[in-house]
Design a protein around this motif. Structure first.
Motif, mmCIF file in Angstrom:
data_model
loop_
_atom_site.group_PDB
_atom_site.id
_atom_site.type_symbol
_atom_site.label_atom_id
_atom_site.label_comp_id
_atom_site.label_asym_id
_atom_site.label_seq_id
_atom_site.Cartn_x
_atom_site.Cartn_y
_atom_site.Cartn_z
ATOM 1 N N CYS A 270 -4.392 28.102 15.828
ATOM 2 C CA CYS A 270 -4.806 27.763 17.195
ATOM 3 C C CYS A 270 -3.620 27.186 17.969
ATOM 4 N N LYS A 271 -2.832 26.349 17.313
ATOM 5 C CA LYS A 271 -1.646 25.763 17.965
ATOM 6 C C LYS A 271 -0.615 26.847 18.285
ATOM 7 N N LEU A 272 -0.449 27.803 17.394
ATOM 8 C CA LEU A 272 0.538 28.866 17.600
ATOM 9 C C LEU A 272 0.130 29.818 18.720
ATOM 10 N N THR A 273 -1.172 29.914 18.999
ATOM 11 C CA THR A 273 -1.665 30.807 20.061
ATOM 12 C C THR A 273 -2.047 30.035 21.320
ATOM 13 N N ASN A 274 -1.616 28.762 21.397
ATOM 14 C CA ASN A 274 -1.915 27.929 22.568
ATOM 15 C C ASN A 274 -3.411 27.834 22.860
ATOM 16 N N ILE B 261 -10.566 21.551 14.885
ATOM 17 C CA ILE B 261 -9.846 20.295 15.062
ATOM 18 C C ILE B 261 -8.564 20.585 15.831
ATOM 19 N N GLY B 262 -8.196 19.705 16.764
ATOM 20 C CA GLY B 262 -7.043 19.916 17.633
ATOM 21 C C GLY B 262 -5.823 19.149 17.167
ATOM 22 N N PRO B 263 -4.862 18.942 18.095
ATOM 23 C CA PRO B 263 -4.896 19.444 19.477
ATOM 24 C C PRO B 263 -4.417 20.893 19.544
ATOM 25 N N PRO B 264 -5.143 21.772 20.253
ATOM 26 C CA PRO B 264 -4.762 23.180 20.303
ATOM 27 C C PRO B 264 -3.482 23.427 21.091
ATOM 28 N N LEU B 265 -3.189 22.592 22.087
ATOM 29 C CA LEU B 265 -2.013 22.782 22.938
ATOM 30 C C LEU B 265 -0.877 21.856 22.513
ATOM 31 N N ALA C 139 6.315 19.749 24.567
ATOM 32 C CA ALA C 139 7.387 20.370 25.354
ATOM 33 C C ALA C 139 7.904 19.404 26.417
ATOM 34 N N LYS C 140 7.039 18.524 26.890
ATOM 35 C CA LYS C 140 7.438 17.535 27.910
ATOM 36 C C LYS C 140 8.519 16.598 27.387
ATOM 37 N N TYR C 141 8.605 16.485 26.070
ATOM 38 C CA TYR C 141 9.595 15.596 25.459
ATOM 39 C C TYR C 141 10.720 16.384 24.780
ATOM 40 N N GLY C 142 10.792 17.689 25.087
ATOM 41 C CA GLY C 142 11.823 18.531 24.505
ATOM 42 C C GLY C 142 11.577 18.859 23.044
ATOM 43 N N LEU C 143 10.298 18.816 22.607
ATOM 44 C CA LEU C 143 9.965 19.021 21.205
ATOM 45 C C LEU C 143 9.082 20.252 20.988
ATOM 46 N N ALA C 144 9.225 21.242 21.873
ATOM 47 C CA ALA C 144 8.408 22.454 21.745
ATOM 48 C C ALA C 144 8.690 23.180 20.435
ATOM 49 N N VAL D 189 7.321 24.626 14.732
ATOM 50 C CA VAL D 189 7.660 24.556 13.306
ATOM 51 C C VAL D 189 6.543 23.866 12.529
ATOM 52 N N VAL D 190 6.017 22.757 13.060
ATOM 53 C CA VAL D 190 4.936 22.030 12.399
ATOM 54 C C VAL D 190 3.701 22.923 12.254
ATOM 55 N N ALA D 191 3.335 23.604 13.338
ATOM 56 C CA ALA D 191 2.156 24.474 13.313
ATOM 57 C C ALA D 191 2.344 25.616 12.312
ATOM 58 N N THR D 192 3.542 26.190 12.289
ATOM 59 C CA THR D 192 3.825 27.289 11.363
ATOM 60 C C THR D 192 3.725 26.820 9.925
ATOM 61 N N LEU D 193 4.271 25.639 9.627
ATOM 62 C CA LEU D 193 4.214 25.108 8.271
ATOM 63 C C LEU D 193 2.783 24.775 7.866
ATOM 64 N N GLN D 194 1.954 24.359 8.841
ATOM 65 C CA GLN D 194 0.545 24.125 8.537
ATOM 66 C C GLN D 194 -0.123 25.414 8.074
ATOM 67 N N VAL D 195 0.193 26.510 8.746
ATOM 68 C CA VAL D 195 -0.378 27.805 8.371
ATOM 69 C C VAL D 195 0.165 28.251 7.021
#
Length: 227
Positions: free
Chosen positions: A2-6, A13-17, A23-28, A33-39
């Protein structure tokens, strides 16, 4: 996923976005990477063949997620993540016969493979890993292909377990219901009311059947013997 597909992939369970939030903190990239490793951890767990590796990898991730939800004062989420962390620890305890070698190499000779371990390297297991891996790539391109490959992966992972002859009928039913739930959650964005009810009723049925399987006193012949 869900995180990888926005937010376009089914979720409970979230957060989906997450990527947009960080991204607002330059951590997009970090969020991706975190979402990919979760998968990846999920693929390893579902594969059975590499489930112990997935369970080990999931410990620091679960603890980090738990710490974030607590520090952000999210309502209810810390309890859910705390439960996931507990399940993670129980998985490691269940696989202690494999992990004990890391603590004491002299115990390597006493480690024995189970029937499941001996049957999880098959075409269905490999296909599940491939389908799920393609779904990660497709998540950046098209949600329909992402859903299709993810569902194909769930089906392959489920059948890889069910087709093992040593699995009891009740265990096979539980696995099938779990995979049905995952497919329903995947499609929840398009079938929200029906999917929610299906997941709820299936979860209750899974809990009942799982409870019965623990309460029932199995005969030695019904247990999963070592290979």
């Amino acid at each position: 996923m869900c995180k990888l597909t926005n937010g376009h992939f089914g979720q409970i369970i979230g957060p989906p976005l997450l990527e947009a939030m960080l991204a607002k903190y330059g951590l997009a990239l970090f969020a991706r990477v975190v979402a990919t490793l979760q998968v990846v951890c999920g693929i390893l767990l579902l594969s059975q063949r590499f489930s112990t590796i997935g369970a080990v990898m999931l410990v620091p991730m679960n603890l980090s997620i738990l710490a974030v939800t607590i520090s952000q004062n999210w309502n209810g989420t810390p309890y859910v993540n705390g439960f996931f962390t507990l399940l993670n620890i129980l998985l490691l305890i269940y696989d202690w016969h494999k992990l004990k070698v890391l603590v004491n190499p002299k115990l390597a000779s006493s480690a024995k493979a189970t029937v499941i371990d001996g049957h999880t390297y098959n075409i269905y297991n490999i296909a599940g890993i491939l389908f799920a891996s393609v779904a990660i790539v497709a998540s950046r391109l098209d949600i329909i292909f992402t859903n299709a490959f993810a569902i194909a992966g769930f089906v392959c992972f489920g059948y890889a377990i069910i087709q093992v002859k040593a699995i009891s009928k009740m265990q096979a039913i539980i696995v099938a219901l779990v995979m049905l739930n995952m497919i329903a959650i995947t499609l929840a964005g398009r079938l929200v009311p029906f999917a929610q009810k299906l997941v709820l009723y299936n979860t209750l049925l899974i809990l009942v059947l799982t409870g019965l399987s623990f309460v029932k006193k199995l005969n030695p012949a019904d247990r999963l013997p070592a290979v």
